[in-house]
Scaffold this motif. Sequence first.
Motif, short mmCIF file in Angstrom:
data_model
loop_
_atom_site.label_atom_id
_atom_site.label_comp_id
_atom_site.label_asym_id
_atom_site.label_seq_id
_atom_site.Cartn_x
_atom_site.Cartn_y
_atom_site.Cartn_z
N VAL A 135 -8.20 -0.84 -2.01
CA VAL A 135 -9.24 -1.55 -2.79
C VAL A 135 -8.62 -2.20 -4.02
CG1 VAL A 135 -11.34 -1.24 -4.14
CG2 VAL A 135 -11.10 -0.06 -1.95
N LYS A 136 -7.73 -1.50 -4.69
CA LYS A 136 -7.08 -2.03 -5.89
C LYS A 136 -6.21 -3.23 -5.55
CE LYS A 136 -4.00 -0.57 -9.68
NZ LYS A 136 -4.92 -0.88 -10.80
N LEU A 137 -5.47 -3.14 -4.47
CA LEU A 137 -4.60 -4.25 -4.06
C LEU A 137 -5.42 -5.48 -3.69
CD1 LEU A 137 -1.98 -2.29 -1.96
CD2 LEU A 137 -1.46 -3.68 -3.97
N GLN A 138 -6.55 -5.27 -3.03
CA GLN A 138 -7.39 -6.39 -2.66
C GLN A 138 -8.00 -7.06 -3.88
OE1 GLN A 138 -7.74 -7.57 0.74
NE2 GLN A 138 -5.94 -6.25 0.61
N ALA A 139 -8.32 -6.27 -4.88
CA ALA A 139 -8.97 -6.80 -6.08
C ALA A 139 -7.97 -7.46 -7.03
CB ALA A 139 -9.71 -5.68 -6.82
N GLU A 140 -6.78 -6.90 -7.14
CA GLU A 140 -5.83 -7.33 -8.16
C GLU A 140 -4.59 -8.04 -7.62
OE1 GLU A 140 -4.87 -3.99 -10.59
OE2 GLU A 140 -6.97 -3.48 -10.98
N GLY A 141 -4.39 -7.99 -6.30
CA GLY A 141 -3.17 -8.54 -5.74
C GLY A 141 -2.02 -7.58 -5.98
N ILE A 142 -0.83 -7.99 -5.55
CA ILE A 142 0.36 -7.14 -5.70
C ILE A 142 1.01 -7.44 -7.05
CG2 ILE A 142 2.58 -6.50 -4.72
CD1 ILE A 142 1.56 -7.60 -2.02
N LYS A 143 1.24 -6.39 -7.80
CA LYS A 143 1.89 -6.53 -9.10
C LYS A 143 3.07 -5.58 -9.20
CE LYS A 143 -2.47 -7.67 -11.43
NZ LYS A 143 -3.41 -7.29 -12.52
N MET B 42 0.84 -1.21 0.00
CA MET B 42 0.00 0.00 0.00
C MET B 42 0.86 1.25 0.00
SD MET B 42 -3.20 0.90 2.45
CE MET B 42 -4.22 2.36 2.20
N VAL B 43 1.96 1.24 0.75
CA VAL B 43 2.86 2.39 0.75
C VAL B 43 3.48 2.58 -0.64
CG1 VAL B 43 5.01 3.33 1.67
CG2 VAL B 43 3.35 2.30 3.21
N LEU B 44 3.87 1.49 -1.27
CA LEU B 44 4.44 1.59 -2.62
C LEU B 44 3.45 2.23 -3.58
CD1 LEU B 44 6.16 -1.91 -2.77
CD2 LEU B 44 7.35 0.28 -2.87
N VAL B 45 2.18 1.86 -3.45
CA VAL B 45 1.15 2.43 -4.33
C VAL B 45 0.88 3.88 -3.97
CG1 VAL B 45 -1.24 2.26 -5.08
CG2 VAL B 45 0.10 0.18 -4.77
N GLU B 46 0.70 4.16 -2.67
CA GLU B 46 0.41 5.52 -2.23
C GLU B 46 1.54 6.49 -2.59
OE1 GLU B 46 -2.17 7.01 -0.54
OE2 GLU B 46 -3.45 5.27 -0.13
N LYS B 47 2.78 6.00 -2.52
CA LYS B 47 3.93 6.86 -2.81
C LYS B 47 4.36 6.80 -4.27
CE LYS B 47 5.70 8.96 -0.12
NZ LYS B 47 5.35 10.33 0.34
N TRP C 216 -13.94 6.46 10.50
CA TRP C 216 -12.50 6.31 10.29
C TRP C 216 -12.17 4.99 9.60
CZ3 TRP C 216 -9.67 2.58 13.22
CH2 TRP C 216 -8.29 2.63 13.04
N TRP C 217 -12.76 3.91 10.08
CA TRP C 217 -12.46 2.60 9.50
C TRP C 217 -12.94 2.52 8.04
CZ3 TRP C 217 -9.27 -1.13 9.67
CH2 TRP C 217 -9.52 -2.30 8.96
N ASN C 218 -14.12 3.02 7.77
CA ASN C 218 -14.63 3.02 6.40
C ASN C 218 -13.72 3.85 5.49
OD1 ASN C 218 -16.79 1.41 7.10
ND2 ASN C 218 -18.22 3.12 7.33
N ASP C 219 -13.19 4.93 6.02
CA ASP C 219 -12.29 5.80 5.27
C ASP C 219 -11.00 5.06 4.90
OD1 ASP C 219 -10.12 7.65 4.73
OD2 ASP C 219 -11.29 9.26 5.59
N ILE C 220 -10.31 4.51 5.90
CA ILE C 220 -9.00 3.92 5.62
C ILE C 220 -9.10 2.61 4.85
CG2 ILE C 220 -8.00 5.08 7.62
CD1 ILE C 220 -7.84 2.36 9.01
N SER C 221 -10.17 1.85 5.08
CA SER C 221 -10.28 0.54 4.41
C SER C 221 -10.86 0.65 3.00
CB SER C 221 -11.14 -0.41 5.25
OG SER C 221 -12.46 0.08 5.41
N SER C 222 -11.29 1.86 2.61
CA SER C 222 -11.83 2.04 1.26
C SER C 222 -10.95 2.95 0.40
CB SER C 222 -13.25 2.60 1.32
OG SER C 222 -13.26 3.90 1.90
N ARG C 223 -9.72 3.20 0.87
CA ARG C 223 -8.81 3.99 0.05
C ARG C 223 -8.57 3.27 -1.28
NH1 ARG C 223 -6.30 8.30 2.40
NH2 ARG C 223 -4.60 8.30 0.88
N PRO C 224 -8.54 4.00 -2.39
CA PRO C 224 -8.38 3.37 -3.71
C PRO C 224 -7.18 2.43 -3.79
CG PRO C 224 -9.01 5.66 -3.97
CD PRO C 224 -8.77 5.46 -2.51
N SER C 225 -6.07 2.79 -3.13
CA SER C 225 -4.88 1.95 -3.17
C SER C 225 -5.16 0.58 -2.55
CB SER C 225 -3.72 2.63 -2.44
OG SER C 225 -4.09 2.93 -1.10
#
Length: 217
Positions: A206-214, A20-25, A195-204
């Motif tokens: 959600v994308k990682l959960q759907a697509e895995g790490i690439k 997630m940090v790699l994606v966010e940054k 707060w939980w809905n905010d952090i757990s629905s960040r696009p980064s």
Amino acid sequence: MVLKFYSVPYAAAGCGLVAMVLVEKQIPFELVVVDMSKGDHKTPEYIAKHPFGQVPMIDDDGFIVYESRAICRYLAEKYADQGTPLIPTSIPAKAMFEQAASIELATFFPLVLKIAMESVYKARRNLPIDEAVLAQAKTDLAAKLDVYEVILGTQKYLGGNEFTLADLFHLAYTPSLIKEGHNVMADRGPNVTRWWNDISSRPSWVKLQAEGIKSVM
């Protein structure tokens, strides 16, 4: 040289935090998949880099860092000028961030890990679950989240009004627990829920959960 990220290919636990940090940054990286079922993490070559033989780990042009929270801090500070700011720079704001990160590590994470070990991991190994231990851990966590409710009543995130690593670290095991039917974030107060809905629905995330790490190169 592109940063090498040694990880399982799915975003969970410490590997998920680093991904997630790699994606966010917006950091380019090469994913080196570690097949733990085949013992990739226990080979002499791997142990030479990570003496504990675990994931995640990064190799940044020969500079090795392991332990997910240490990797996250390293990446957030090295790439401070790109992507999402994840560690504040002013002394007061950074103190509040470190306070929040300490709360997660000392107060939240041990209880979530205990719940995960007593429920999900024992179930996967067909081991008997100690229901009393599990219930007590959930009760203790609920009490800690009651304090979160108070803190989050005065600010948007755990360390202040900006999203930081202190919030991100909460995604290590909690989403997996929820998927397995242990929704430790359910029926919490409105501030924790927001707060939980905010952090757990960040696009980064959600994308990682759907697509895995690439790899991103």
